[in-house]
Write a protein that holds these residues in place. Structure first.
Motif, PDB file in Angstrom:
ATOM      1  N   PRO A 373     -10.766  67.085 -58.385  1.00  0.00           N
ATOM      2  CA  PRO A 373     -10.590  66.408 -57.095  1.00  0.00           C
ATOM      3  C   PRO A 373      -9.193  65.808 -56.920  1.00  0.00           C
ATOM      4  CG  PRO A 373     -12.667  65.796 -58.116  1.00  0.00           C
ATOM      5  CD  PRO A 373     -11.890  66.527 -59.161  1.00  0.00           C
ATOM      6  N   LEU A 393     -19.157  65.308 -57.170  1.00  0.00           N
ATOM      7  CA  LEU A 393     -18.649  66.663 -56.912  1.00  0.00           C
ATOM      8  C   LEU A 393     -18.755  67.529 -58.168  1.00  0.00           C
ATOM      9  CD1 LEU A 393     -15.478  65.805 -54.788  1.00  0.00           C
ATOM     10  CD2 LEU A 393     -17.515  67.022 -53.976  1.00  0.00           C
ATOM     11  N   PHE A 404     -19.954  74.986 -52.083  1.00  0.00           N
ATOM     12  CA  PHE A 404     -18.507  74.883 -51.904  1.00  0.00           C
ATOM     13  C   PHE A 404     -17.944  76.065 -51.104  1.00  0.00           C
ATOM     14  CE2 PHE A 404     -19.446  72.097 -55.382  1.00  0.00           C
ATOM     15  CZ  PHE A 404     -18.509  71.081 -55.312  1.00  0.00           C
ATOM     16  N   THR A 425     -11.213  69.267 -53.161  1.00  0.00           N
ATOM     17  CA  THR A 425     -12.104  69.155 -54.334  1.00  0.00           C
ATOM     18  C   THR A 425     -11.527  69.826 -55.566  1.00  0.00           C
ATOM     19  OG1 THR A 425     -13.328  71.196 -53.846  1.00  0.00           O
ATOM     20  CG2 THR A 425     -14.114  69.143 -52.806  1.00  0.00           C
TER      21      THR A 425
END
Length: 593
Positions: A373, A393, A404, A425
């Motif tokens: 991230p 995440l 995703f 991300t």
């Protein structure tokens, strides 16, 4: 399954009186009025309990190749937050509006209706049952209909150190002491599954209404085994117990109004799906032989499966070993397949690794979804939640990479949805070579209640019969005898002089000392007739008595007598230690001598 007769029920009162009079067990602090749920083991009982625990270690630790630890009785609050005991270790309590006495609501239902295992019934239904059956307070007779039934946490709370900043609890089971130390214990097992860790020690539960002597205590002893296994590859040696016959009272048979336990072998129980776990079935078979060994009457014994309503939250399948005492069925052991619940929970709460690394035979190449991230975006966007969003995440990428594929991805943090553009991300799928994987072991747990086992063995071996050994009136009267297995008996052999004169007493003392040096628990008694002395030893379960008489002074032989058969034989003093050892081990009998 033979039904208990009235004599069996009456014998429980006799056992309580015998236990107090002869030093097996009695209520503690009687000089101050006594405290319910706490008992003292006297000289006979303490040794019996220790012998039973040694027999347990022999079968479930040494013979199985497991290790044993001893953890503290007090543990910090976070342990029980992780294990779930703070939230879910409760019994149902109801308070009398008149006298203020508290009672276990499920016990009131069980004692006054035909309903069994009422603790598995929801609280609202228990309240209805109390009203429908017009149940009253056992202390003062006041009607309890309409009174609330509430949950009561059973743990004893304390403080660790001065003040109250570090709360702790007396452990309600020995198991948590094993689970908490798993990261170090797996090192002692060289990281190889399966392995077992045992513990024998005290546990504490603040019972609402302790009762039935040693059956329900506030401080009690447990002998627990936590067997850690790989659920994918580890299997028990079922062949070793395949033909052992079990009396099984399954959930289906309990729901049948006329249902009775059924007898089947371990292999049949597994093949027919009556016992769902091979590991639980294995330990049911192992324990069956051990119960017989320690003196449990197998005509008054069964394995009862937990019904769905009483099944613990962590257990996939659970069976209780139950013994009949005085017309009641008493749980003496629980056999549970706990899955990975315990280690997973401690892994989530503690700062250590509760998994085992399982190395592959050959490395494998796999696709792995990862995230990296962009904290320069997450920080300003989510503030103090940024790190939690990053963790969420990462967990989502491992769980479901397909999320995703869109332009944004949403995760939940503290109940709130957080949406992140996929471009921030750092999501990627890459090939990695892995030498192995981290496995969270599953746990198989046989948990034995030591005090209840002591009580069961005493109740099941207490008998009355005719002695009739010498023709004397006092010796041929009905005698009370505890037919304890020799390895459990507090005293192995008692030594008597026929009369305490002419050197017989001195010679008896020398023989008794020789037997003690050989490792036996020995009693000496020169008071009263031989018949009365035999009867005193029969009553505390001493399996063998040795009498020193005038022939002993001539040829150095003694009479040895068997408690159960009252058979007698002459043996030489020189051979006596070896003879007693062979008798105790079951390698010979007094009749053979």
């Amino acid at each position: 399954m033979t039904a208990p007769d009235s004599a069996t029920a009456d014998r429980t009162d006799e056992l309580t009186e015998l236990a107090k009079r002869r030093g097996f067990f009695f209520q503690s602090s009687e000089a101050y009025g006594g405290v319910s749920g706490f008992y003292v083991y006297g000289p006979e009982g303490a040794t019996l309990k220790e012998n039973l625990q040694d027999a347990w270690r022999d079968r479930f630790v040494r013979r199985e190749g497991h290790m044993e630890i001893e953890a503290p009785n007090v543990m910090p609050e976070p342990v029980f937050e992780a294990s779930g005991h703070l939230d879910g270790f409760d019994d149902m309590i109801i308070e009398c509006p008149e006298c203020g006495a508290s009672h276990r609501a499920d016990h009131l239902v069980e004692d006054n209706t035909a309903i069994e295992e009422a603790e598995s019934i929801p609280i609202a239904e228990v309240e209805d049952l109390i009203a429908d059956h017009d149940l009253t307070c056992p202390s003062c007779g006041t009607a309890l209909a309409g009174e609330p039934v509430e949950d009561f946490n059973l743990m004893f709370e304390t403080s660790i150190g001065p003040g109250s900043s570090s709360p702790g609890y007396l452990r309600p089971e020995t198991a948590q002491g094993i689970f908490v130390e798993f990261p170090r214990l797996k090192e002692y097992a060289r990281g190889q599954l399966p392995f077992g860790v045992a513990q024998v020690g005290a546990a504490y539960r603040n019972e609402i209404s302790p009762r039935k002597g040693l059956v329900r205590l506030r401080e009690f002893a447990q002998a627990e085994l936590e067997h850690f296994v790989d659920p994918e590859t580890d299997e028990p040696d079922l062949e070793a117990v395949a033909d052992v016959e079990l009396s099984l009272y399954s959930e289906a048979r309990q729901e049948d109004e006329d249902g009775e336990p059924v007898t089947m072998t371990v292999q049949e129980a597994v093949d027919e799906g009556v016992v769902g776990s091979d590991w639980v079935a294995y330990y049911l078979g192992v324990a069956q032989g051990w119960y017989e060994r320690i003196g449990v009457d197998m005509d008054r014994f069964r394995y009862r499966q937990h019904r769905s309503g009483e099944l613990a939250h962590y257990a996939a399948d659970c069976w209780d070993a139950e013994a009949e005492i005085g017309g009641d069925w008493i749980e003496i052991t629980g056999f549970a397949y706990r899955g990975d619940y315990d280690l997973t929970k401690h892994g989530e709460h503690a700062d250590d690794d509760f998994t085992v690394f399982k190395q592959y035979d050959d490395p494998i190449t796999v696709e792995r979804a990862t995230v990296d991230p962009d904290m320069s975006y997450l920080g300003p966007e989510f503030g103090g939640d940024a790190a939690a969003v990053a963790d969420a995440l990462e967990a989502l990428a491992e769980r479901d990479r397909s999320t995703f594929e869109d332009e944004t991805v949403t995760v939940e943090v503290d109940g709130e949805a957080k949406t992140v553009p996929v471009e921030h991300t750092g999501f990627a799928v890459e090939e990695v070579t892995e030498a192995g994987e981290h496995v969270t072991p599953h746990v198989v747990e046989p948990s034995f209640g030591v005090d209840r086992l002591v009580y069961t063995v005493l109740a099941h071996t207490l008998e009355r019969d005719e002695a009739g050994e010498s023709g004397d009136e006092e010796e041929s009267e009905e005698r009370t005898v505890l037919k304890l297995p020799p390895e459990l008996a507090p005293t192995t052999v008692a030594v008597f002089p026929l009369m305490d004169k002419d050197g017989l007493g001195e010679r008896a003392g020398e023989i008794a000392e020789r037997l003690r040096r050989s490792g036996f628990e020995v009693a000496e008694d020169a008071s009263g007739s031989i018949g009365r002395r035999y009867r005193r030893q029969d009553e505390v379960g001493t399996p063998y008595c040795v009498t020193v008489d005038y022939d002993t002074l001539e040829d150095d032989t003694v009479t040895i007598r068997d408690r159960d058969t009252t058979a007698q034989a002459r043996v030489s003093v020189a051979d006596l230690p070896g003879v007693v050892a062979d008798l105790r081990a079951g390698e010979t009998t007094v009749d053979d001598l």
